[in-house]
Design a protein around this motif. Structure first.
Motif, mmCIF file in Angstrom:
data_model
loop_
_atom_site.group_PDB
_atom_site.id
_atom_site.type_symbol
_atom_site.label_atom_id
_atom_site.label_comp_id
_atom_site.label_asym_id
_atom_site.label_seq_id
_atom_site.Cartn_x
_atom_site.Cartn_y
_atom_site.Cartn_z
ATOM 1 N N LEU A 48 110.245 13.016 -38.767
ATOM 2 C CA LEU A 48 111.391 13.269 -38.974
ATOM 3 C C LEU A 48 112.367 12.881 -37.534
ATOM 4 O O LEU A 48 113.528 13.059 -37.738
ATOM 5 N N GLY A 49 111.350 13.667 -36.646
ATOM 6 C CA GLY A 49 112.690 13.601 -35.324
ATOM 7 C C GLY A 49 113.108 12.382 -34.749
ATOM 8 O O GLY A 49 114.350 12.171 -34.564
ATOM 9 N N GLU A 50 112.424 11.237 -35.038
ATOM 10 C CA GLU A 50 113.368 9.763 -34.927
ATOM 11 C C GLU A 50 114.554 9.057 -35.899
ATOM 12 O O GLU A 50 115.897 8.937 -35.922
ATOM 13 N N VAL A 51 114.125 9.844 -37.634
ATOM 14 C CA VAL A 51 115.273 9.699 -38.545
ATOM 15 C C VAL A 51 116.707 11.138 -37.995
ATOM 16 O O VAL A 51 117.776 10.685 -37.947
ATOM 17 N N ALA A 52 116.489 12.383 -37.338
ATOM 18 C CA ALA A 52 117.487 13.242 -36.168
ATOM 19 C C ALA A 52 117.898 12.235 -36.081
ATOM 20 O O ALA A 52 119.402 12.461 -35.630
ATOM 21 N N ARG A 53 116.931 11.950 -34.571
ATOM 22 C CA ARG A 53 117.926 11.195 -33.216
ATOM 23 C C ARG A 53 118.771 9.872 -33.910
ATOM 24 O O ARG A 53 119.957 9.794 -33.429
ATOM 25 N N ASP A 54 118.274 9.276 -34.944
ATOM 26 C CA ASP A 54 119.106 8.336 -35.039
ATOM 27 C C ASP A 54 120.423 7.846 -35.676
ATOM 28 O O ASP A 54 121.102 7.212 -36.291
ATOM 29 N N ALA A 62 118.594 16.841 -41.434
ATOM 30 C CA ALA A 62 117.862 15.319 -41.662
ATOM 31 C C ALA A 62 116.586 15.656 -42.612
ATOM 32 O O ALA A 62 116.495 14.696 -43.835
ATOM 33 N N ARG A 63 115.431 16.510 -42.391
ATOM 34 C CA ARG A 63 115.225 16.693 -43.612
ATOM 35 C C ARG A 63 115.279 17.036 -45.141
ATOM 36 O O ARG A 63 114.924 16.296 -45.626
ATOM 37 N N ASP A 78 105.000 9.795 -46.046
ATOM 38 C CA ASP A 78 103.330 9.827 -45.986
ATOM 39 C C ASP A 78 102.257 11.231 -45.990
ATOM 40 O O ASP A 78 102.283 11.710 -45.119
ATOM 41 N N PRO A 79 101.232 11.442 -46.708
ATOM 42 C CA PRO A 79 101.325 12.784 -46.792
ATOM 43 C C PRO A 79 100.492 13.334 -45.421
ATOM 44 O O PRO A 79 99.843 14.400 -44.928
ATOM 45 N N ALA A 80 99.491 11.826 -45.261
ATOM 46 C CA ALA A 80 98.314 11.895 -44.420
ATOM 47 C C ALA A 80 99.241 12.405 -42.656
ATOM 48 O O ALA A 80 99.008 13.131 -42.164
ATOM 49 N N THR A 81 100.270 11.601 -42.127
ATOM 50 C CA THR A 81 100.468 11.930 -41.204
ATOM 51 C C THR A 81 102.212 11.908 -40.885
ATOM 52 O O THR A 81 102.926 12.761 -39.990
ATOM 53 N N GLY A 82 102.706 12.259 -42.369
ATOM 54 C CA GLY A 82 103.834 13.265 -42.380
ATOM 55 C C GLY A 82 105.461 12.241 -42.512
ATOM 56 O O GLY A 82 106.063 12.223 -42.181
ATOM 57 N N ARG A 83 105.129 10.713 -41.462
ATOM 58 C CA ARG A 83 105.759 9.793 -41.324
ATOM 59 C C ARG A 83 106.895 9.404 -43.276
ATOM 60 O O ARG A 83 106.371 9.576 -43.939
ATOM 61 N N TYR A 84 108.400 9.312 -42.526
ATOM 62 C CA TYR A 84 108.866 7.979 -43.896
ATOM 63 C C TYR A 84 109.369 6.784 -43.787
ATOM 64 O O TYR A 84 109.595 6.506 -42.449
ATOM 65 N N ASP A 85 109.185 6.509 -44.591
ATOM 66 C CA ASP A 85 109.559 5.247 -44.953
ATOM 67 C C ASP A 85 110.748 4.847 -45.894
ATOM 68 O O ASP A 85 110.410 5.966 -46.881
ATOM 69 N N LEU A 86 110.790 3.106 -46.532
ATOM 70 C CA LEU A 86 110.995 3.079 -48.106
ATOM 71 C C LEU A 86 109.976 3.126 -48.609
ATOM 72 O O LEU A 86 109.372 3.000 -48.880
#
Length: 271
Positions: A48-54, A62-63, A78-86
């Protein structure tokens, strides 16, 4: 949220939005697409932080956009890492765009060969925001249709290209432009549902559309569809020139046009 016109960070580079004095957009949509572009710009999942920064957004902003993109299938978390992807919808859009680019490239090459052989003008059109839009225009020998150019919007009812789109696109796609044309009170335009249905049926049966003097005075126009592997219309190839019909009604230029459209369709694994 960043103010309109301020640069935003995307993939480590500042990008200044293009301003327009004539057109007004919806800023929230543009911001959502900026978030999607951030996911496109990275080679893997993002925090989430990377998306907000970019994107130049706060984490909470961003969330909210990411939640909407996930709901629509354009992003995934990803439910395990919380990271976002396409998401899967992004893949579908990308594949559809790729198919259209490939169709344009293949059709342009084939159309150039056809125009040189039959010495007529040729166009390649795709469905745009305002209707059938010319993306390639080739001036052939003989008749020069000077009223046409890149970005020209064909009418649906009084052009061969428009009639092909009318016949093969879902009614919801053409409804708005059809309504506008029916309100113009053009004597060349059919005004009854029965006549419009007859146009569609005729184009589907013949495999192409043929008109003379409707869109350009004294010029015969013919257009044929190009389909993708899903059986969807992706482009329409057309020619404009003299009426070349022989006593039996055959027009060799139109037959050659149909051959081109069918060949490109086969190259796209179309049906």
């Amino acid at each position: 949220m960043a103010k309109p016109g301020t640069p935003r960070q995307r993939g480590g580079k500042a990008v200044r939005p293009t301003a327009s004095k004539d057109l007004q957009g919806i800023q929230s949509v543009e911001t959502g697409l900026a978030v999607l572009n951030a996911l496109v710009g990275r080679r893997g999942p993002m925090t989430l932080g990377e998306v907000a920064r970019d994107t130049g957004l706060s984490a909470s902003q961003a969330r909210r956009y990411l939640v909407s993109l996930v709901r629509c299938g354009f992003a995934a978390q990803d439910p395990a890492t919380g990271r976002y992807d396409l998401g899967s919808r992004s893949l579908s859009v990308g594949l559809a765009a790729l198919a259209r680019v490939e169709a344009i490239e293949l059709a342009t090459t084939a159309l150039k060969e056809l125009v040189a052989r039959i010495e007529e003008g040729g166009t390649l059109a795709v469905w745009g925001d305002e209707g059938p839009t010319i993306v390639r225009w080739l001036r052939g020998g003989g008749i020069g249709v000077t009223s046409l150019g890149l970005g020209t919007i064909f009418p649906l009812l009084s052009s061969a290209t428009g009639q092909v789109f009318l016949a093969h696109l879902p009614a919801r796609n053409t409804a708005a432009q059809l309504k506008r044309e029916l309100g113009n009170e053009d004597p060349r335009v059919p005004t009854t549902a029965a006549r419009i249905d007859a146009i569609k049926a005729g184009v589907r049966k013949a495999g192409c559309a043929w008109l003379k003097g409707h869109f350009v005075e004294n010029v015969r126009g013919a257009a044929a569809p190009i389909f993708d592997s899903q059986g969807e219309l992706v482009a329409v190839v057309a020619i404009a020139g003299p009426d070349r019909r022989d006593p039996s009604g055959r027009d060799p230029s139109v037959e050659a046009l149909n051959d081109v459209a069918q060949r490109v369709t086969r190259q796209l694994n179309g049906r």
